[in-house]
Motif scaffolding. Structure first.
Motif, PDB file in Angstrom:
ATOM      1  N   ALA A   1     -56.695  -2.467  42.965  1.00  0.00           N
ATOM      2  CA  ALA A   1     -56.730  -3.675  43.765  1.00  0.00           C
ATOM      3  C   ALA A   1     -55.721  -3.535  44.897  1.00  0.00           C
ATOM      4  O   ALA A   1     -54.652  -2.935  44.728  1.00  0.00           O
ATOM      5  N   ASN A   2     -56.051  -4.089  46.053  1.00  0.00           N
ATOM      6  CA  ASN A   2     -55.156  -3.974  47.210  1.00  0.00           C
ATOM      7  C   ASN A   2     -53.770  -4.530  46.899  1.00  0.00           C
ATOM      8  O   ASN A   2     -52.753  -4.024  47.400  1.00  0.00           O
ATOM      9  N   SER A   3     -53.718  -5.559  46.073  1.00  0.00           N
ATOM     10  CA  SER A   3     -52.459  -6.239  45.796  1.00  0.00           C
ATOM     11  C   SER A   3     -51.478  -5.382  44.984  1.00  0.00           C
ATOM     12  O   SER A   3     -50.284  -5.703  44.933  1.00  0.00           O
ATOM     13  N   VAL A   4     -51.960  -4.314  44.362  1.00  0.00           N
ATOM     14  CA  VAL A   4     -51.070  -3.496  43.528  1.00  0.00           C
ATOM     15  C   VAL A   4     -50.918  -2.070  44.041  1.00  0.00           C
ATOM     16  O   VAL A   4     -50.134  -1.292  43.472  1.00  0.00           O
ATOM     17  N   LYS A   5     -51.638  -1.717  45.088  1.00  0.00           N
ATOM     18  CA  LYS A   5     -51.550  -0.354  45.627  1.00  0.00           C
ATOM     19  C   LYS A   5     -50.110  -0.036  46.021  1.00  0.00           C
ATOM     20  O   LYS A   5     -49.439  -0.832  46.661  1.00  0.00           O
ATOM     21  N   GLY A   6     -49.669   1.152  45.631  1.00  0.00           N
ATOM     22  CA  GLY A   6     -48.311   1.573  45.940  1.00  0.00           C
ATOM     23  C   GLY A   6     -47.270   1.101  44.940  1.00  0.00           C
ATOM     24  O   GLY A   6     -46.119   1.565  44.979  1.00  0.00           O
ATOM     25  N   ARG A   7     -47.646   0.187  44.048  1.00  0.00           N
ATOM     26  CA  ARG A   7     -46.699  -0.320  43.042  1.00  0.00           C
ATOM     27  C   ARG A   7     -47.133   0.041  41.616  1.00  0.00           C
ATOM     28  O   ARG A   7     -46.292   0.288  40.747  1.00  0.00           O
ATOM     29  N   PHE A   8     -48.426   0.042  41.367  1.00  0.00           N
ATOM     30  CA  PHE A   8     -48.961   0.333  40.035  1.00  0.00           C
ATOM     31  C   PHE A   8     -49.628   1.702  40.033  1.00  0.00           C
ATOM     32  O   PHE A   8     -50.222   2.121  41.031  1.00  0.00           O
ATOM     33  N   THR A   9     -49.540   2.373  38.893  1.00  0.00           N
ATOM     34  CA  THR A   9     -50.203   3.661  38.719  1.00  0.00           C
ATOM     35  C   THR A   9     -50.941   3.682  37.391  1.00  0.00           C
ATOM     36  O   THR A   9     -50.343   3.416  36.337  1.00  0.00           O
ATOM     37  N   ILE A  10     -52.225   3.987  37.445  1.00  0.00           N
ATOM     38  CA  ILE A  10     -53.025   4.105  36.232  1.00  0.00           C
ATOM     39  C   ILE A  10     -53.183   5.575  35.881  1.00  0.00           C
ATOM     40  O   ILE A  10     -53.311   6.429  36.760  1.00  0.00           O
ATOM     41  N   SER A  11     -53.142   5.868  34.592  1.00  0.00           N
ATOM     42  CA  SER A  11     -53.338   7.233  34.122  1.00  0.00           C
ATOM     43  C   SER A  11     -54.008   7.175  32.752  1.00  0.00           C
ATOM     44  O   SER A  11     -54.087   6.111  32.142  1.00  0.00           O
ATOM     45  N   ARG A  12     -54.495   8.322  32.285  1.00  0.00           N
ATOM     46  CA  ARG A  12     -55.133   8.336  30.973  1.00  0.00           C
ATOM     47  C   ARG A  12     -54.964   9.685  30.304  1.00  0.00           C
ATOM     48  O   ARG A  12     -54.793  10.707  30.968  1.00  0.00           O
TER      49      ARG A  12
ATOM     50  N   GLN B   1     -48.585   1.941  34.689  1.00  0.00           N
ATOM     51  CA  GLN B   1     -47.172   1.868  35.073  1.00  0.00           C
ATOM     52  C   GLN B   1     -47.050   0.866  36.204  1.00  0.00           C
ATOM     53  O   GLN B   1     -47.665   1.042  37.258  1.00  0.00           O
ATOM     54  N   MET B   2     -46.267  -0.177  35.973  1.00  0.00           N
ATOM     55  CA  MET B   2     -46.133  -1.249  36.950  1.00  0.00           C
ATOM     56  C   MET B   2     -44.696  -1.280  37.445  1.00  0.00           C
ATOM     57  O   MET B   2     -43.769  -1.526  36.654  1.00  0.00           O
ATOM     58  N   ASN B   3     -44.506  -1.014  38.723  1.00  0.00           N
ATOM     59  CA  ASN B   3     -43.186  -1.030  39.348  1.00  0.00           C
ATOM     60  C   ASN B   3     -43.119  -2.128  40.395  1.00  0.00           C
ATOM     61  O   ASN B   3     -44.148  -2.652  40.837  1.00  0.00           O
ATOM     62  N   SER B   4     -41.913  -2.458  40.800  1.00  0.00           N
ATOM     63  CA  SER B   4     -41.692  -3.481  41.835  1.00  0.00           C
ATOM     64  C   SER B   4     -42.487  -4.747  41.525  1.00  0.00           C
ATOM     65  O   SER B   4     -43.180  -5.296  42.389  1.00  0.00           O
ATOM     66  N   LEU B   5     -42.366  -5.211  40.303  1.00  0.00           N
ATOM     67  CA  LEU B   5     -43.159  -6.358  39.866  1.00  0.00           C
ATOM     68  C   LEU B   5     -42.748  -7.628  40.607  1.00  0.00           C
ATOM     69  O   LEU B   5     -41.572  -7.831  40.938  1.00  0.00           O
ATOM     70  N   LYS B   6     -43.754  -8.465  40.853  1.00  0.00           N
ATOM     71  CA  LYS B   6     -43.564  -9.719  41.577  1.00  0.00           C
ATOM     72  C   LYS B   6     -43.996 -10.878  40.668  1.00  0.00           C
ATOM     73  O   LYS B   6     -44.827 -10.688  39.765  1.00  0.00           O
ATOM     74  N   PRO B   7     -43.490 -12.072  40.913  1.00  0.00           N
ATOM     75  CA  PRO B   7     -43.930 -13.225  40.104  1.00  0.00           C
ATOM     76  C   PRO B   7     -45.440 -13.401  40.105  1.00  0.00           C
ATOM     77  O   PRO B   7     -46.017 -13.834  39.094  1.00  0.00           O
ATOM     78  N   GLU B   8     -46.084 -13.061  41.200  1.00  0.00           N
ATOM     79  CA  GLU B   8     -47.548 -13.218  41.265  1.00  0.00           C
ATOM     80  C   GLU B   8     -48.294 -12.194  40.419  1.00  0.00           C
ATOM     81  O   GLU B   8     -49.522 -12.292  40.282  1.00  0.00           O
ATOM     82  N   ASP B   9     -47.592 -11.240  39.834  1.00  0.00           N
ATOM     83  CA  ASP B   9     -48.209 -10.319  38.891  1.00  0.00           C
ATOM     84  C   ASP B   9     -48.299 -10.919  37.482  1.00  0.00           C
ATOM     85  O   ASP B   9     -48.900 -10.317  36.589  1.00  0.00           O
ATOM     86  N   THR B  10     -47.683 -12.072  37.295  1.00  0.00           N
ATOM     87  CA  THR B  10     -47.711 -12.724  35.994  1.00  0.00           C
ATOM     88  C   THR B  10     -49.142 -13.068  35.595  1.00  0.00           C
ATOM     89  O   THR B  10     -49.875 -13.724  36.347  1.00  0.00           O
ATOM     90  N   ALA B  11     -49.551 -12.589  34.428  1.00  0.00           N
ATOM     91  CA  ALA B  11     -50.930 -12.792  33.963  1.00  0.00           C
ATOM     92  C   ALA B  11     -51.093 -12.168  32.589  1.00  0.00           C
ATOM     93  O   ALA B  11     -50.214 -11.430  32.118  1.00  0.00           O
ATOM     94  N   GLY B  12     -52.220 -12.458  31.966  1.00  0.00           N
ATOM     95  CA  GLY B  12     -52.640 -11.700  30.800  1.00  0.00           C
ATOM     96  C   GLY B  12     -53.341 -10.452  31.299  1.00  0.00           C
ATOM     97  O   GLY B  12     -54.212 -10.544  32.168  1.00  0.00           O
ATOM     98  N   TYR B  13     -52.959  -9.316  30.762  1.00  0.00           N
ATOM     99  CA  TYR B  13     -53.542  -8.041  31.183  1.00  0.00           C
ATOM    100  C   TYR B  13     -54.459  -7.537  30.075  1.00  0.00           C
ATOM    101  O   TYR B  13     -54.053  -7.453  28.900  1.00  0.00           O
TER     102      TYR B  13
END
Length: 121
Positions: free
Chosen positions: A60-71, A81-93
């Protein structure tokens, strides 16, 4: 039957980091793609990131550069991996995967139970 179990959520301050994990188990021939969605109160569930077994990713555009998915394909496990977290990232994942239980069967979408991420000071 296929089961997805998430872990790693919690409370973190703005600017902090968290790592989510999701392990798929059961009768799995293949599971592809795997991804993470999130849903905040009063909002629709949205795609955060997805990854194929070959390693192609989508964010998602809102997480590019901050989140990294791997498997880890051998473990049928996906990470976020979620870095530079913001209050607007608050949610159920929620973890998501399209799994086939036989080589000749179609894919079925499975969901995990969700893990809460709260970003607050």
């Amino acid at each position: 039957q296929v089961r997805l179990v998430e872990s790693g959520g919690g409370l973190v301050q703005p600017g902090g980091s968290l790592r989510l994990s999701c392990a798929a188990s059961g009768s799995i021939f293949s599971i592809n793609p795997m991804g993470w969605y999130r849903q905040a109160p009063g909002k629709q569930r949205e795609l955060v990131a997805a990854i194929t077994s070959g390693g192609s990713t989508n964010y998602a555009n809102s997480v590019k550069g901050r989140f990294t998915i791997s498997r880890d394909n051998a473990k049928n496990t996906v990470y976020l991996q979620m870095n530079s977290l913001k209050p607007e990232d608050t949610a159920g994942y929620y973890c998501n995967g399209n799994a086939r239980t036989r080589s000749y069967s179609g894919a079925t979408t499975y969901w995990g139970q969700g893990t809460q991420v709260t970003v607050s000071s």
